[in-house]
Design a protein around this motif. Structure first.
Motif, PDB file in Angstrom:
ATOM      1  N   ASP A 116       7.625   4.729 -12.765  1.00  0.00           N
ATOM      2  CA  ASP A 116       7.700   3.324 -13.128  1.00  0.00           C
ATOM      3  C   ASP A 116       9.065   2.945 -13.710  1.00  0.00           C
ATOM      4  OD1 ASP A 116       6.209   0.993 -12.992  1.00  0.00           O
ATOM      5  OD2 ASP A 116       5.466   1.164 -15.048  1.00  0.00           O
ATOM      6  N   THR A 117       9.921   3.959 -13.941  1.00  0.00           N
ATOM      7  CA  THR A 117      11.224   3.747 -14.571  1.00  0.00           C
ATOM      8  C   THR A 117      12.292   4.494 -13.773  1.00  0.00           C
ATOM      9  OG1 THR A 117       9.984   3.877 -16.654  1.00  0.00           O
ATOM     10  CG2 THR A 117      12.383   3.750 -16.825  1.00  0.00           C
ATOM     11  N   PRO A 118      12.816   3.886 -12.691  1.00  0.00           N
ATOM     12  CA  PRO A 118      13.774   4.593 -11.834  1.00  0.00           C
ATOM     13  C   PRO A 118      14.985   5.158 -12.585  1.00  0.00           C
ATOM     14  CG  PRO A 118      13.034   2.592 -10.756  1.00  0.00           C
ATOM     15  CD  PRO A 118      12.475   2.567 -12.152  1.00  0.00           C
ATOM     16  N   LEU A 163       9.619  -2.323  -3.729  1.00  0.00           N
ATOM     17  CA  LEU A 163       8.424  -2.854  -3.077  1.00  0.00           C
ATOM     18  C   LEU A 163       7.647  -3.753  -4.035  1.00  0.00           C
ATOM     19  CD1 LEU A 163       7.208   0.302  -1.143  1.00  0.00           C
ATOM     20  CD2 LEU A 163       8.140  -1.797  -0.160  1.00  0.00           C
ATOM     21  N   GLY A 164       7.616  -3.377  -5.306  1.00  0.00           N
ATOM     22  CA  GLY A 164       6.935  -4.184  -6.311  1.00  0.00           C
ATOM     23  C   GLY A 164       7.592  -5.537  -6.509  1.00  0.00           C
ATOM     24  N   GLU A 165       8.886  -5.605  -6.256  1.00  0.00           N
ATOM     25  CA  GLU A 165       9.617  -6.873  -6.369  1.00  0.00           C
ATOM     26  C   GLU A 165       9.553  -7.674  -5.076  1.00  0.00           C
ATOM     27  OE1 GLU A 165      13.483  -5.510  -7.432  1.00  0.00           O
ATOM     28  OE2 GLU A 165      12.877  -4.931  -9.454  1.00  0.00           O
ATOM     29  N   GLY A 166       8.871  -7.107  -4.056  1.00  0.00           N
ATOM     30  CA  GLY A 166       8.730  -7.825  -2.795  1.00  0.00           C
ATOM     31  C   GLY A 166       9.881  -7.655  -1.841  1.00  0.00           C
ATOM     32  N   GLU A 167      10.825  -6.767  -2.154  1.00  0.00           N
ATOM     33  CA  GLU A 167      11.965  -6.549  -1.259  1.00  0.00           C
ATOM     34  C   GLU A 167      11.531  -5.775  -0.034  1.00  0.00           C
ATOM     35  OE1 GLU A 167      15.619  -4.828  -2.677  1.00  0.00           O
ATOM     36  OE2 GLU A 167      15.337  -5.763  -4.627  1.00  0.00           O
ATOM     37  N   ALA A 168      12.096  -6.075   1.090  1.00  0.00           N
ATOM     38  CA  ALA A 168      11.925  -5.266   2.286  1.00  0.00           C
ATOM     39  C   ALA A 168      12.798  -4.046   2.135  1.00  0.00           C
ATOM     40  CB  ALA A 168      12.316  -6.053   3.530  1.00  0.00           C
ATOM     41  N   VAL A 169      12.212  -2.899   2.410  1.00  0.00           N
ATOM     42  CA  VAL A 169      12.959  -1.648   2.256  1.00  0.00           C
ATOM     43  C   VAL A 169      12.858  -0.870   3.561  1.00  0.00           C
ATOM     44  CG1 VAL A 169      13.194   0.451   0.897  1.00  0.00           C
ATOM     45  CG2 VAL A 169      12.277  -1.580  -0.165  1.00  0.00           C
ATOM     46  N   ALA A 214       0.404   0.732  -3.872  1.00  0.00           N
ATOM     47  CA  ALA A 214       1.573   1.595  -4.112  1.00  0.00           C
ATOM     48  C   ALA A 214       2.065   1.410  -5.542  1.00  0.00           C
ATOM     49  CB  ALA A 214       2.677   1.300  -3.113  1.00  0.00           C
ATOM     50  N   THR A 215       1.220   1.801  -6.500  1.00  0.00           N
ATOM     51  CA  THR A 215       1.610   1.727  -7.904  1.00  0.00           C
ATOM     52  C   THR A 215       2.206   3.067  -8.337  1.00  0.00           C
ATOM     53  OG1 THR A 215      -0.533   2.532  -8.685  1.00  0.00           O
ATOM     54  CG2 THR A 215      -0.287   0.126  -8.389  1.00  0.00           C
ATOM     55  N   SER A 222       0.823  -1.210   0.000  1.00  0.00           N
ATOM     56  CA  SER A 222       0.000   0.000   0.000  1.00  0.00           C
ATOM     57  C   SER A 222       0.860   1.264   0.000  1.00  0.00           C
ATOM     58  CB  SER A 222      -0.910   0.010   1.228  1.00  0.00           C
ATOM     59  OG  SER A 222      -0.139   0.278   2.390  1.00  0.00           O
ATOM     60  N   LEU A 223       0.210   2.376  -0.354  1.00  0.00           N
ATOM     61  CA  LEU A 223       0.904   3.660  -0.284  1.00  0.00           C
ATOM     62  C   LEU A 223       1.394   3.936   1.135  1.00  0.00           C
ATOM     63  CD1 LEU A 223      -1.196   6.108  -2.521  1.00  0.00           C
ATOM     64  CD2 LEU A 223       1.108   5.260  -2.937  1.00  0.00           C
ATOM     65  N   ARG A 224       0.651   3.491   2.142  1.00  0.00           N
ATOM     66  CA  ARG A 224       1.071   3.718   3.532  1.00  0.00           C
ATOM     67  C   ARG A 224       2.428   3.088   3.804  1.00  0.00           C
ATOM     68  NH1 ARG A 224      -3.882   2.729   7.478  1.00  0.00           N
ATOM     69  NH2 ARG A 224      -2.579   3.935   8.878  1.00  0.00           N
ATOM     70  N   THR A 225       2.694   1.919   3.217  1.00  0.00           N
ATOM     71  CA  THR A 225       3.999   1.287   3.373  1.00  0.00           C
ATOM     72  C   THR A 225       5.067   2.126   2.674  1.00  0.00           C
ATOM     73  OG1 THR A 225       3.005  -0.894   3.525  1.00  0.00           O
ATOM     74  CG2 THR A 225       5.340  -0.806   2.952  1.00  0.00           C
ATOM     75  N   LEU A 226       4.729   2.637   1.492  1.00  0.00           N
ATOM     76  CA  LEU A 226       5.666   3.483   0.750  1.00  0.00           C
ATOM     77  C   LEU A 226       6.024   4.734   1.558  1.00  0.00           C
ATOM     78  CD1 LEU A 226       7.262   3.988  -1.869  1.00  0.00           C
ATOM     79  CD2 LEU A 226       5.204   5.080  -2.788  1.00  0.00           C
ATOM     80  N   TYR A 227       5.058   5.319   2.260  1.00  0.00           N
ATOM     81  CA  TYR A 227       5.358   6.494   3.094  1.00  0.00           C
ATOM     82  C   TYR A 227       6.369   6.124   4.164  1.00  0.00           C
ATOM     83  CZ  TYR A 227       0.672   7.861   1.474  1.00  0.00           C
ATOM     84  OH  TYR A 227      -0.438   8.124   0.736  1.00  0.00           O
ATOM     85  N   ALA A 228       6.135   4.984   4.796  1.00  0.00           N
ATOM     86  CA  ALA A 228       6.979   4.569   5.911  1.00  0.00           C
ATOM     87  C   ALA A 228       8.397   4.257   5.454  1.00  0.00           C
ATOM     88  CB  ALA A 228       6.372   3.354   6.613  1.00  0.00           C
TER      89      ALA A 228
END
Length: 186
Positions: free
Chosen positions: A109-111, A173-179, A49-50, A2-8
């Protein structure tokens, strides 16, 4: 995720805004129906979190200094089109997109592409948003052909480093990595 995870994990630090403040903007946009697609409630829910949802949120932050009208102003800014030096609509030379929302979504979408951006600046009174690259290229987006504003003007800027950090976090996050610290925001 979720976006909330992206904020954190990244967005709060990258933008300099508190995670709870970002969540409040998200809530206003969500209640106005500003996010495309389904937003789930409950455990594991929230706004996904797209790149597209993050672009909607960033445009709301760029286009409005208050939560009250951020969804409508962000949507309006997102509909701006890239223009050439004569003011004619073109496709964005950086992303090949035809609206600011689509271009920002592509950048997020393209870092690697986001890494080449110096800043995104939005002038609400002039109805102009500019994407400025590190190489000095400027792509201007406009809404209509307004009269030049006079008097005081405020320009809100999203730094290119922040844009790249957010894009990279979305990818991880999209790849499932813990950040970082992925604790959800209360």
């Amino acid at each position: 995720m979720s976006l909330r995870t992206l904020y954190a994990v990244e967005m709060a630090a990258a933008t300099g805004l508190a995670a709870k403040e970002l969540y409040e903007y998200e809530r206003v946009i969500r209640e106005a129906g500003g996010f495309p697609g389904e937003v789930k409630s409950g455990p594991g829910g929230g706004t996904p979190a797209t790149a597209g949802n993050t672009a909607v949120l960033l445009l709301a932050l760029l286009a409005s200094s208050s939560k009250r009208n951020c969804s409508a102003k962000g949507e309006l800014a997102g509909s701006a089109v890239p223009v050439d030096k004569n003011g004619h609509a073109i496709r964005c030379p950086l992303t090949v997109e035809s609206t600011l929302l689509a271009a920002l979504t592509t950048l997020l979408d393209t870092p690697d592409m986001a890494a080449g951006i110096d800043r995104i600046e939005h002038d609400e009174r002039a109805y102009v948003t500019r994407i400025v690259t590190r190489a000095g290229q400027i792509v201007e987006y406009r809404l209509g052909d307004p009269e030049p504003p006079t008097g005081f003007r405020a320009v809100r800027i999203l730094d290119g480093h922040a844009l790249h950090r957010i894009a990279a976090a979305i990818a991880r996050l999209g790849e499932g990595e813990a950040v970082g610290d992925a604790a959800e925001v209360a």
